[in-house]
Write a protein that holds these residues in place. Structure first.
Motif, PDB file in Angstrom:
ATOM      1  N   LEU A 102      86.100 -81.505  20.907  1.00  0.00           N
ATOM      2  CA  LEU A 102      87.038 -80.444  21.277  1.00  0.00           C
ATOM      3  C   LEU A 102      88.213 -80.454  20.315  1.00  0.00           C
ATOM      4  O   LEU A 102      88.731 -81.517  19.968  1.00  0.00           O
ATOM      5  CB  LEU A 102      87.531 -80.658  22.711  1.00  0.00           C
ATOM      6  N   VAL A 103      88.614 -79.267  19.871  1.00  0.00           N
ATOM      7  CA  VAL A 103      89.782 -79.102  19.003  1.00  0.00           C
ATOM      8  C   VAL A 103      90.638 -77.993  19.593  1.00  0.00           C
ATOM      9  O   VAL A 103      90.134 -76.903  19.895  1.00  0.00           O
ATOM     10  CB  VAL A 103      89.379 -78.742  17.556  1.00  0.00           C
ATOM     11  N   ILE A 104      91.914 -78.276  19.769  1.00  0.00           N
ATOM     12  CA  ILE A 104      92.831 -77.282  20.347  1.00  0.00           C
ATOM     13  C   ILE A 104      94.071 -77.161  19.469  1.00  0.00           C
ATOM     14  O   ILE A 104      94.660 -78.172  19.058  1.00  0.00           O
ATOM     15  CB  ILE A 104      93.240 -77.672  21.778  1.00  0.00           C
ATOM     16  N   VAL A 105      94.456 -75.928  19.187  1.00  0.00           N
ATOM     17  CA  VAL A 105      95.656 -75.644  18.405  1.00  0.00           C
ATOM     18  C   VAL A 105      96.622 -74.838  19.261  1.00  0.00           C
ATOM     19  O   VAL A 105      96.219 -73.880  19.928  1.00  0.00           O
ATOM     20  CB  VAL A 105      95.316 -74.864  17.119  1.00  0.00           C
ATOM     21  N   LEU A 106      97.884 -75.231  19.256  1.00  0.00           N
ATOM     22  CA  LEU A 106      98.967 -74.443  19.838  1.00  0.00           C
ATOM     23  C   LEU A 106      99.970 -74.156  18.730  1.00  0.00           C
ATOM     24  O   LEU A 106     100.331 -75.067  17.974  1.00  0.00           O
ATOM     25  CB  LEU A 106      99.666 -75.193  20.970  1.00  0.00           C
ATOM     26  N   ALA A 107     100.406 -72.916  18.614  1.00  0.00           N
ATOM     27  CA  ALA A 107     101.383 -72.537  17.597  1.00  0.00           C
ATOM     28  C   ALA A 107     102.461 -71.682  18.236  1.00  0.00           C
ATOM     29  O   ALA A 107     102.167 -70.718  18.942  1.00  0.00           O
ATOM     30  CB  ALA A 107     100.710 -71.777  16.459  1.00  0.00           C
ATOM     31  N   SER A 108     103.722 -72.043  17.974  1.00  0.00           N
ATOM     32  CA  SER A 108     104.830 -71.360  18.633  1.00  0.00           C
ATOM     33  C   SER A 108     106.050 -71.357  17.717  1.00  0.00           C
ATOM     34  O   SER A 108     106.180 -72.202  16.823  1.00  0.00           O
ATOM     35  CB  SER A 108     105.172 -72.081  19.942  1.00  0.00           C
ATOM     36  N   ARG A 109     106.936 -70.399  17.934  1.00  0.00           N
ATOM     37  CA  ARG A 109     108.205 -70.352  17.217  1.00  0.00           C
ATOM     38  C   ARG A 109     109.342 -70.684  18.183  1.00  0.00           C
ATOM     39  O   ARG A 109     109.300 -70.298  19.355  1.00  0.00           O
ATOM     40  CB  ARG A 109     108.439 -68.969  16.606  1.00  0.00           C
ATOM     41  N   PHE A 110     110.343 -71.380  17.663  1.00  0.00           N
ATOM     42  CA  PHE A 110     111.478 -71.742  18.505  1.00  0.00           C
ATOM     43  C   PHE A 110     112.761 -71.769  17.688  1.00  0.00           C
ATOM     44  O   PHE A 110     112.724 -71.795  16.445  1.00  0.00           O
ATOM     45  CB  PHE A 110     111.236 -73.097  19.180  1.00  0.00           C
ATOM     46  N   VAL A 111     113.884 -71.756  18.385  1.00  0.00           N
ATOM     47  CA  VAL A 111     115.197 -71.780  17.739  1.00  0.00           C
ATOM     48  C   VAL A 111     115.707 -73.211  17.685  1.00  0.00           C
ATOM     49  O   VAL A 111     115.704 -73.926  18.697  1.00  0.00           O
ATOM     50  CB  VAL A 111     116.206 -70.893  18.501  1.00  0.00           C
ATOM     51  N   HIS A 112     116.134 -73.628  16.499  1.00  0.00           N
ATOM     52  CA  HIS A 112     116.706 -74.964  16.321  1.00  0.00           C
ATOM     53  C   HIS A 112     117.804 -74.867  15.278  1.00  0.00           C
ATOM     54  O   HIS A 112     117.541 -74.557  14.107  1.00  0.00           O
ATOM     55  CB  HIS A 112     115.629 -75.956  15.882  1.00  0.00           C
ATOM     56  N   ALA A 113     119.033 -75.113  15.693  1.00  0.00           N
ATOM     57  CA  ALA A 113     120.174 -74.992  14.791  1.00  0.00           C
ATOM     58  C   ALA A 113     120.499 -76.303  14.091  1.00  0.00           C
ATOM     59  O   ALA A 113     121.413 -76.351  13.272  1.00  0.00           O
ATOM     60  CB  ALA A 113     121.401 -74.503  15.563  1.00  0.00           C
ATOM     61  N   GLU A 122     115.209 -70.484  12.770  1.00  0.00           N
ATOM     62  CA  GLU A 122     113.861 -70.316  13.310  1.00  0.00           C
ATOM     63  C   GLU A 122     112.907 -71.371  12.747  1.00  0.00           C
ATOM     64  O   GLU A 122     112.847 -71.591  11.528  1.00  0.00           O
ATOM     65  CB  GLU A 122     113.353 -68.918  12.982  1.00  0.00           C
ATOM     66  N   TRP A 123     112.168 -72.001  13.659  1.00  0.00           N
ATOM     67  CA  TRP A 123     111.210 -73.040  13.290  1.00  0.00           C
ATOM     68  C   TRP A 123     109.848 -72.723  13.888  1.00  0.00           C
ATOM     69  O   TRP A 123     109.745 -72.022  14.897  1.00  0.00           O
ATOM     70  CB  TRP A 123     111.677 -74.412  13.803  1.00  0.00           C
ATOM     71  N   GLY A 124     108.815 -73.248  13.265  1.00  0.00           N
ATOM     72  CA  GLY A 124     107.470 -73.123  13.785  1.00  0.00           C
ATOM     73  C   GLY A 124     106.959 -74.468  14.260  1.00  0.00           C
ATOM     74  O   GLY A 124     107.247 -75.506  13.642  1.00  0.00           O
ATOM     75  N   TYR A 125     106.250 -74.449  15.372  1.00  0.00           N
ATOM     76  CA  TYR A 125     105.637 -75.672  15.917  1.00  0.00           C
ATOM     77  C   TYR A 125     104.128 -75.446  15.954  1.00  0.00           C
ATOM     78  O   TYR A 125     103.641 -74.472  16.535  1.00  0.00           O
ATOM     79  CB  TYR A 125     106.166 -75.947  17.317  1.00  0.00           C
ATOM     80  N   HIS A 159     110.386 -75.456   9.151  1.00  0.00           N
ATOM     81  CA  HIS A 159     111.510 -74.523   9.085  1.00  0.00           C
ATOM     82  C   HIS A 159     111.020 -73.208   8.496  1.00  0.00           C
ATOM     83  O   HIS A 159     110.491 -73.168   7.387  1.00  0.00           O
ATOM     84  CB  HIS A 159     112.612 -75.126   8.207  1.00  0.00           C
ATOM     85  N   LEU A 160     111.200 -72.109   9.229  1.00  0.00           N
ATOM     86  CA  LEU A 160     110.734 -70.797   8.791  1.00  0.00           C
ATOM     87  C   LEU A 160     111.852 -69.932   8.224  1.00  0.00           C
ATOM     88  O   LEU A 160     111.592 -68.865   7.693  1.00  0.00           O
ATOM     89  CB  LEU A 160     110.068 -70.070   9.965  1.00  0.00           C
ATOM     90  N   GLY A 161     113.093 -70.388   8.346  1.00  0.00           N
ATOM     91  CA  GLY A 161     114.224 -69.618   7.853  1.00  0.00           C
ATOM     92  C   GLY A 161     115.302 -69.454   8.903  1.00  0.00           C
ATOM     93  O   GLY A 161     114.994 -69.244  10.080  1.00  0.00           O
ATOM     94  N   GLY A 162     116.560 -69.555   8.488  1.00  0.00           N
ATOM     95  CA  GLY A 162     117.663 -69.463   9.447  1.00  0.00           C
ATOM     96  C   GLY A 162     117.559 -70.574  10.470  1.00  0.00           C
ATOM     97  O   GLY A 162     117.383 -71.737  10.132  1.00  0.00           O
ATOM     98  N   ILE A 203     113.277 -81.882   4.142  1.00  0.00           N
ATOM     99  CA  ILE A 203     114.378 -81.165   4.782  1.00  0.00           C
ATOM    100  C   ILE A 203     113.888 -79.999   5.653  1.00  0.00           C
ATOM    101  O   ILE A 203     114.582 -79.557   6.571  1.00  0.00           O
ATOM    102  CB  ILE A 203     115.378 -80.649   3.708  1.00  0.00           C
ATOM    103  N   ASP A 204     112.670 -79.522   5.384  1.00  0.00           N
ATOM    104  CA  ASP A 204     112.165 -78.346   6.091  1.00  0.00           C
ATOM    105  C   ASP A 204     110.957 -78.614   6.974  1.00  0.00           C
ATOM    106  O   ASP A 204     110.420 -77.680   7.572  1.00  0.00           O
ATOM    107  CB  ASP A 204     111.782 -77.256   5.084  1.00  0.00           C
ATOM    108  N   GLN A 205     110.508 -79.846   7.055  1.00  0.00           N
ATOM    109  CA  GLN A 205     109.335 -80.098   7.878  1.00  0.00           C
ATOM    110  C   GLN A 205     109.268 -81.538   8.356  1.00  0.00           C
ATOM    111  O   GLN A 205     109.681 -82.463   7.663  1.00  0.00           O
ATOM    112  CB  GLN A 205     108.032 -79.771   7.123  1.00  0.00           C
ATOM    113  N   LEU A 206     108.717 -81.691   9.568  1.00  0.00           N
ATOM    114  CA  LEU A 206     108.438 -82.998  10.149  1.00  0.00           C
ATOM    115  C   LEU A 206     107.025 -82.962  10.709  1.00  0.00           C
ATOM    116  O   LEU A 206     106.683 -82.079  11.496  1.00  0.00           O
ATOM    117  CB  LEU A 206     109.437 -83.316  11.269  1.00  0.00           C
ATOM    118  N   SER A 207     106.193 -83.915  10.285  1.00  0.00           N
ATOM    119  CA  SER A 207     104.812 -84.003  10.759  1.00  0.00           C
ATOM    120  C   SER A 207     104.605 -85.357  11.411  1.00  0.00           C
ATOM    121  O   SER A 207     104.877 -86.395  10.796  1.00  0.00           O
ATOM    122  CB  SER A 207     103.823 -83.835   9.603  1.00  0.00           C
TER     123      SER A 207
END
Length: 258
Positions: free
Chosen positions: A77-88, A213-216, A208-211, A174-178
């Protein structure tokens, strides 16, 4: 529980996205390994809205050299969740959230079996090492970003006893954490083994997607599991962790999967 009309429409939309993803996502997951900035091929969905969900069964993954190697190979089984969120804040702030292992205690998820919100994790703490298994304070941002393999313990309300996991940052800038999480011990319920050690692997990419806004993007790979038909349960568990890391209320309506 009563849903207002807006919640009902949202729930229908989520259900449709699950069905579409299951039938059309034949190309396999494409996690943003080793990248930064905007990732145009990922549909993160609406900002602070329900995550996009994709599901594959009996898949073989070959994700490339920049992704954690333990994600590759055959999977039930493989499951992907993708979401955008605000992080200042910064990547360091996100690393602090990931390291706050003890805060996972009391984390809730939507139980498909019970059709209600219930506690998923009744106990959680950081661990010193595999020899002593002594409790220790939560991990600092520096420890998370060090890339060292860190240990944590959790008591899942759907399994028996403490379960131990390895937590490791696989890349960051600076723009990503994995971050990767792997079960180090068999996960059992009474005398039955639900998951063998190192068969439940998840990778979490915060980009980090800009401003502000971040992607998870989370990728969960189940290598070996005797229990079939648990896709919705996995989705809701991963949604609970997504909301924890992104600073949202875990029991946010509507549930991702019913």
């Amino acid at each position: 529980m009563t849903l207002n009309p807006a919640h009902i429409l949202a729930a229908v939309a989520v259900t449709f996205s699950l069905m579409s993803a299951s039938s059309s996502a034949s190309s396999g997951p494409r996690p943003p390994c080793g990248t930064s900035g905007a990732v145009p091929h990922i549909d993160y969905g609406p900002l602070n809205g329900p995550p996009k969900v994709e599901v594959w069964q009996n898949a073989t993954l070959s994700l490339g050299a920049t992704c954690p190697s333990n994600l590759n190979g055959s999977a039930e089984l493989v499951i992907v969740l993708a979401s955008r969120f605000v992080h200042a804040g910064t990547v360091q702030d996100l690393a602090t959230r990931v390291g706050a292992v003890s805060v996972l205690k009391g984390l809730k998820y939507w139980s498909v079996t019970d059709q209600r919100w219930r506690v998923l994790i009744s106990e959680a703490f950081a661990v010193d090492d595999t020899k002593t298994l002594q409790r220790r304070p939560d991990f600092t941002a520096s420890e998370i970003l060090s890339g060292k393999t860190l240990l944590m313990a959790q008591r899942d309300t759907r399994s028996t006893g403490l379960n131990y996991y390895a937590l490791q940052t696989t890349s960051h800038n600076i723009d990503q954490l994995s971050v990767s999480i792997v079960n180090l011990t068999d996960i059992r319920f009474l005398f039955a083994t639900l998951f063998k050690q190192r068969s439940l692997i998840s990778a979490h990419f915060l980009t980090h997607l800009g401003g502000h806004e971040w992607g998870y993007y989370s990728l969960t790979v189940v290598k070996d599991a005797p229990m079939k038909g648990q896709e919705k349960s996995f989705i809701n568990r991963e949604a609970a962790y997504l909301r924890f890391v992104t600073g949202q209320r875990p029991e946010k309506e509507p549930p991702v999967a019913r």
